[in-house]
Write a protein that holds these residues in place. Structure first.
Motif, PDB file in Angstrom:
ATOM      1  N   TRP A  45       0.808  -1.115  -0.054  1.00  6.41           N
ATOM      2  CA  TRP A  45      -0.059   0.043   0.069  1.00  6.41           C
ATOM      3  C   TRP A  45       0.793   1.180  -0.101  1.00  6.41           C
ATOM      4  CZ3 TRP A  45      -4.735   0.599  -1.549  1.00  6.41           C
ATOM      5  CH2 TRP A  45      -5.537  -0.216  -1.497  1.00  6.41           C
ATOM      6  N   LEU A  46       1.798   1.142   0.846  1.00  6.19           N
ATOM      7  CA  LEU A  46       2.832   2.338   0.817  1.00  6.19           C
ATOM      8  C   LEU A  46       3.588   2.653  -0.443  1.00  6.19           C
ATOM      9  CD1 LEU A  46       4.198   4.430   2.726  1.00  6.19           C
ATOM     10  CD2 LEU A  46       5.983   2.716   3.188  1.00  6.19           C
ATOM     11  N   SER A  47       3.991   1.342  -1.124  1.00  5.84           N
ATOM     12  CA  SER A  47       4.514   1.683  -2.503  1.00  5.84           C
ATOM     13  C   SER A  47       3.715   2.272  -3.430  1.00  5.84           C
ATOM     14  CB  SER A  47       5.345   0.551  -2.727  1.00  5.84           C
ATOM     15  OG  SER A  47       4.183  -0.517  -3.238  1.00  5.84           O
ATOM     16  N   PHE A  48       2.531   1.794  -3.533  1.00  7.26           N
ATOM     17  CA  PHE A  48       1.488   2.289  -4.312  1.00  7.26           C
ATOM     18  C   PHE A  48       1.161   3.877  -3.919  1.00  7.26           C
ATOM     19  CE2 PHE A  48      -3.231   2.921  -5.431  1.00  7.26           C
ATOM     20  CZ  PHE A  48      -2.836   3.121  -6.565  1.00  7.26           C
ATOM     21  N   LEU A  49       1.135   4.322  -2.818  1.00  6.67           N
ATOM     22  CA  LEU A  49       0.864   5.476  -2.531  1.00  6.67           C
ATOM     23  C   LEU A  49       2.110   6.379  -2.941  1.00  6.67           C
ATOM     24  CD1 LEU A  49      -0.859   7.890  -0.866  1.00  6.67           C
ATOM     25  CD2 LEU A  49       0.523   7.091   1.087  1.00  6.67           C
ATOM     26  N   LEU A  50       3.372   6.164  -2.679  1.00  8.00           N
ATOM     27  CA  LEU A  50       4.478   6.787  -3.107  1.00  8.00           C
ATOM     28  C   LEU A  50       4.437   6.882  -4.751  1.00  8.00           C
ATOM     29  CD1 LEU A  50       7.379   5.571  -0.898  1.00  8.00           C
ATOM     30  CD2 LEU A  50       6.595   8.001  -1.165  1.00  8.00           C
ATOM     31  N   ALA A  51       4.196   5.709  -5.182  1.00  6.21           N
ATOM     32  CA  ALA A  51       4.129   5.914  -6.897  1.00  6.21           C
ATOM     33  C   ALA A  51       2.994   6.752  -7.346  1.00  6.21           C
ATOM     34  CB  ALA A  51       3.920   4.431  -7.324  1.00  6.21           C
ATOM     35  N   SER A  52       1.894   6.762  -6.613  1.00  8.34           N
ATOM     36  CA  SER A  52       0.851   7.743  -6.978  1.00  8.34           C
ATOM     37  C   SER A  52       1.261   9.191  -6.920  1.00  8.34           C
ATOM     38  CB  SER A  52      -0.550   7.422  -6.173  1.00  8.34           C
ATOM     39  OG  SER A  52      -0.804   6.162  -6.224  1.00  8.34           O
ATOM     40  N   ILE A  53       1.897   9.498  -5.708  1.00 11.12           N
ATOM     41  CA  ILE A  53       2.481  11.027  -5.412  1.00 11.12           C
ATOM     42  C   ILE A  53       3.570  11.212  -6.798  1.00 11.12           C
ATOM     43  CG2 ILE A  53       3.974  12.354  -4.255  1.00 11.12           C
ATOM     44  CD1 ILE A  53       3.034  10.900  -1.630  1.00 11.12           C
ATOM     45  N   GLY A  54       4.171  10.178  -7.009  1.00 15.27           N
ATOM     46  CA  GLY A  54       5.226  10.634  -8.162  1.00 15.27           C
ATOM     47  C   GLY A  54       4.441  10.887  -9.544  1.00 15.27           C
ATOM     48  N   VAL A  55       3.500  10.201  -9.769  1.00 17.78           N
ATOM     49  CA  VAL A  55       2.689  10.447 -11.006  1.00 17.78           C
ATOM     50  C   VAL A  55       2.022  11.742 -11.027  1.00 17.78           C
ATOM     51  CG1 VAL A  55       0.503   9.831 -12.289  1.00 17.78           C
ATOM     52  CG2 VAL A  55       2.340   7.968 -11.437  1.00 17.78           C
ATOM     53  N   SER A  88      12.178   9.981  -7.894  1.00 17.65           N
ATOM     54  CA  SER A  88      12.723   9.635  -6.727  1.00 17.65           C
ATOM     55  C   SER A  88      11.519   8.765  -5.799  1.00 17.65           C
ATOM     56  CB  SER A  88      13.310  10.666  -5.896  1.00 17.65           C
ATOM     57  OG  SER A  88      14.338  11.370  -6.558  1.00 17.65           O
ATOM     58  N   CYS A  89      10.178   9.411  -5.863  1.00 19.80           N
ATOM     59  CA  CYS A  89       9.133   8.773  -5.267  1.00 19.80           C
ATOM     60  C   CYS A  89       8.880   7.489  -5.802  1.00 19.80           C
ATOM     61  CB  CYS A  89       7.952   9.671  -5.586  1.00 19.80           C
ATOM     62  SG  CYS A  89       7.829  11.000  -4.407  1.00 19.80           S
ATOM     63  N   ILE A  90       9.082   7.399  -7.292  1.00 21.89           N
ATOM     64  CA  ILE A  90       8.855   5.836  -7.813  1.00 21.89           C
ATOM     65  C   ILE A  90       9.942   4.965  -7.398  1.00 21.89           C
ATOM     66  CG2 ILE A  90       8.527   4.879 -10.105  1.00 21.89           C
ATOM     67  CD1 ILE A  90       6.946   7.763 -10.836  1.00 21.89           C
ATOM     68  N   TRP A  91      11.044   5.383  -7.416  1.00 22.05           N
ATOM     69  CA  TRP A  91      12.296   4.553  -7.163  1.00 22.05           C
ATOM     70  C   TRP A  91      12.107   3.952  -5.704  1.00 22.05           C
ATOM     71  CZ3 TRP A  91      15.527   8.409  -9.830  1.00 22.05           C
ATOM     72  CH2 TRP A  91      15.993   8.121 -11.299  1.00 22.05           C
ATOM     73  N   CYS A  92      11.675   4.845  -4.879  1.00 17.05           N
ATOM     74  CA  CYS A  92      11.368   4.417  -3.526  1.00 17.05           C
ATOM     75  C   CYS A  92      10.649   3.599  -3.434  1.00 17.05           C
ATOM     76  CB  CYS A  92      11.223   5.739  -2.610  1.00 17.05           C
ATOM     77  SG  CYS A  92      12.448   6.912  -2.287  1.00 17.05           S
ATOM     78  N   ALA A  93       9.112   3.826  -4.096  1.00 19.70           N
ATOM     79  CA  ALA A  93       8.164   2.906  -4.169  1.00 19.70           C
ATOM     80  C   ALA A  93       8.396   1.470  -4.573  1.00 19.70           C
ATOM     81  CB  ALA A  93       6.914   3.335  -4.899  1.00 19.70           C
ATOM     82  N   LEU A  94       9.369   1.404  -5.596  1.00 23.20           N
ATOM     83  CA  LEU A  94       9.985   0.015  -6.248  1.00 23.20           C
ATOM     84  C   LEU A  94      10.955  -0.543  -5.077  1.00 23.20           C
ATOM     85  CD1 LEU A  94      10.711   1.222  -9.640  1.00 23.20           C
ATOM     86  CD2 LEU A  94       8.649  -0.097  -8.836  1.00 23.20           C
ATOM     87  N   LEU A  95      11.382   0.095  -4.339  1.00 24.46           N
ATOM     88  CA  LEU A  95      12.301  -0.611  -3.319  1.00 24.46           C
ATOM     89  C   LEU A  95      11.741  -1.146  -2.209  1.00 24.46           C
ATOM     90  CD1 LEU A  95      15.356   2.188  -3.090  1.00 24.46           C
ATOM     91  CD2 LEU A  95      15.625  -0.178  -3.834  1.00 24.46           C
ATOM     92  N   ILE A  96      10.427  -0.205  -1.912  1.00 25.47           N
ATOM     93  CA  ILE A  96       9.679  -0.699  -0.810  1.00 25.47           C
ATOM     94  C   ILE A  96       8.797  -2.237  -1.356  1.00 25.47           C
ATOM     95  CG2 ILE A  96       7.430  -0.150   0.654  1.00 25.47           C
ATOM     96  CD1 ILE A  96       8.719   2.661   0.550  1.00 25.47           C
ATOM     97  N   PHE A  97       8.574  -1.813  -2.499  1.00 27.16           N
ATOM     98  CA  PHE A  97       7.719  -3.019  -3.233  1.00 27.16           C
ATOM     99  C   PHE A  97       8.424  -4.154  -3.133  1.00 27.16           C
ATOM    100  CE2 PHE A  97       6.553  -5.193  -7.468  1.00 27.16           C
ATOM    101  CZ  PHE A  97       5.268  -5.538  -6.871  1.00 27.16           C
ATOM    102  N   SER A  98       9.701  -4.062  -3.971  1.00 30.29           N
ATOM    103  CA  SER A  98      10.468  -5.306  -3.658  1.00 30.29           C
ATOM    104  C   SER A  98      10.923  -5.904  -2.591  1.00 30.29           C
ATOM    105  CB  SER A  98      11.812  -4.867  -4.446  1.00 30.29           C
ATOM    106  OG  SER A  98      11.745  -4.569  -5.731  1.00 30.29           O
ATOM    107  N   PHE A  99      11.271  -5.086  -1.536  1.00 26.37           N
ATOM    108  CA  PHE A  99      11.526  -5.454  -0.126  1.00 26.37           C
ATOM    109  C   PHE A  99      10.100  -6.333   0.512  1.00 26.37           C
ATOM    110  CE2 PHE A  99      10.569  -4.542   4.358  1.00 26.37           C
ATOM    111  CZ  PHE A  99      11.771  -5.273   4.985  1.00 26.37           C
ATOM    112  N   ALA A 100       9.088  -5.806  -0.020  1.00 22.66           N
ATOM    113  CA  ALA A 100       7.825  -6.486   0.520  1.00 22.66           C
ATOM    114  C   ALA A 100       7.672  -7.852  -0.049  1.00 22.66           C
ATOM    115  CB  ALA A 100       6.615  -5.600   0.220  1.00 22.66           C
ATOM    116  N   ASN A 101       7.994  -8.014  -1.367  1.00 24.90           N
ATOM    117  CA  ASN A 101       8.087  -9.189  -1.994  1.00 24.90           C
ATOM    118  C   ASN A 101       9.041 -10.117  -1.316  1.00 24.90           C
ATOM    119  OD1 ASN A 101       5.920  -8.371  -3.696  1.00 24.90           O
ATOM    120  ND2 ASN A 101       7.145  -8.246  -5.438  1.00 24.90           N
TER     121      ASN A 101
END
Length: 304
Positions: A134-144, A277-290
């Motif tokens: 959810w956090l990664s999706f929120l960060l990516a949304s902010i980036g968009v 930067s928001c999207i890269w952070c989101a992807l790092l969190i997303f990968s960590f969660a996986n």
């Protein structure tokens, strides 16, 4: 043996993403041609290449068998029709974006694609997200949203690419074809329309630039250039973990981004830096969660 298999898988998958990453350079060589014209050639020559490949590997009988089985099953048939339309649309948008100076925005689309896939899984397949996803999706949304404010308009190229490829992955779940046979049938579904369009285009239009010999070769080469990375990806994905696959998939948009900024001098402002930067952070969190999610079953099995 397992380590060797994984190394081979990494090589195949990395090769596929490297090919996809340098693809903008290929389409740039054809920027005199219309995006729809390039797309039609890409579909037709991909189909021709796949037929030749299946003939050489003696899989044509299996291909026709699976095709006729698909016709008898509406769910499979609709799945392959949907995937054909979606991947064609994705190819068109990408070619248009590259040849109209939107490589940076196209790379953004492929950065957010994994997150779009997660949302589609949640909505369509009723998959549940954990707090990190959810956090990664929120960060990516902010980036968009930041990119949208920068452009003063909706980043339709990025989101169209992400959504079309996300829905393509979803449609593929409705089918159960081998990768080579699946690609052959997908291109077969749209080849007649592409062929008719090319005949109509060349018969009616007098304004098209004449073909040079190297443009002809590049258009024919669009077939193997399209098919090979898809086949390499299918071979590699079977041999490596989802975690490794998740990390490798960012090779392609990163290369595209670098080409867009440093080779083709597209704008990359402070707003782009904040958004990416928001999207890269989101992807790092997303990968960590996986990674954490994949480790949990192992720990539970050890306790048992």
């Amino acid at each position: 043996m397992k380590q060797h298999n994984e190394k081979v898988g990494i090589l195949y998958t990395a090769a596929a993403y490297l090919m996809w990453g340098v693809l903008p350079l290929y389409w740039k060589l054809l920027d005199e041609r219309q995006a729809s014209e390039i797309l039609a050639h890409r579909i037709v020559w991909s189909f021709v290449f796949m037929i030749a490949l299946l003939t050489l590997t003696k899989q044509m009988r299996s291909c026709w068998k699976q095709f006729f089985e698909m016709v008898k099953q509406p769910k499979q048939a609709w799945g392959i029709i949907a995937s054909s339309c979606l991947i064609s649309g994705n190819w068109f948008i990408y070619i248009w974006a590259v040849n109209h100076g939107h490589i940076v925005e196209a790379s953004l689309g492929y950065y957010i694609n994994p997150l779009i896939s997660v949302v589609l899984g949640m909505i369509v397949l009723k998959e549940r997200l954990n707090i990190w996803q959810w956090l990664s999706f929120l960060l990516a949304s902010i980036g968009v949203c930041l990119i949208t404010l920068q452009y003063g308009k909706f980043p339709w190229v990025a989101l169209s690419l992400a959504l079309s490829f996300g829905f393509y992955g979803l449609a593929k779940k409705l089918t159960s074809f081998d990768s080579a046979i699946g690609l052959t049938i997908e291109t077969m579904m749209v080849t007649p329309l592409s062929f008719i369009y090319l005949i109509f285009l060349y018969a009616q239009s007098q304004d098209l630039p004449s073909f040079s010999w190297w443009q002809t070769l590049l258009l024919i080469g669009a077939g193997p250039v399209t098919a090979l990375p898809l086949l390499y990806f299918a071979k590699g994905a079977k041999r490596i973990s989802l975690t490794m696959l998740g990390f490798l998939q960012y090779i392609s948009p990163t290369l595209s981004l670098l080409f867009g900024v440093f080779l083709f001098h597209e704008a990359f402002t402070k707003t782009h830096v904040y958004a990416f930067s928001c999207i890269w952070c989101a992807l790092l969190i997303f990968s960590f969660a996986n990674v954490k999610q994949l480790q949990l079953p192992k720990r539970n099995s050890m306790k048992i």
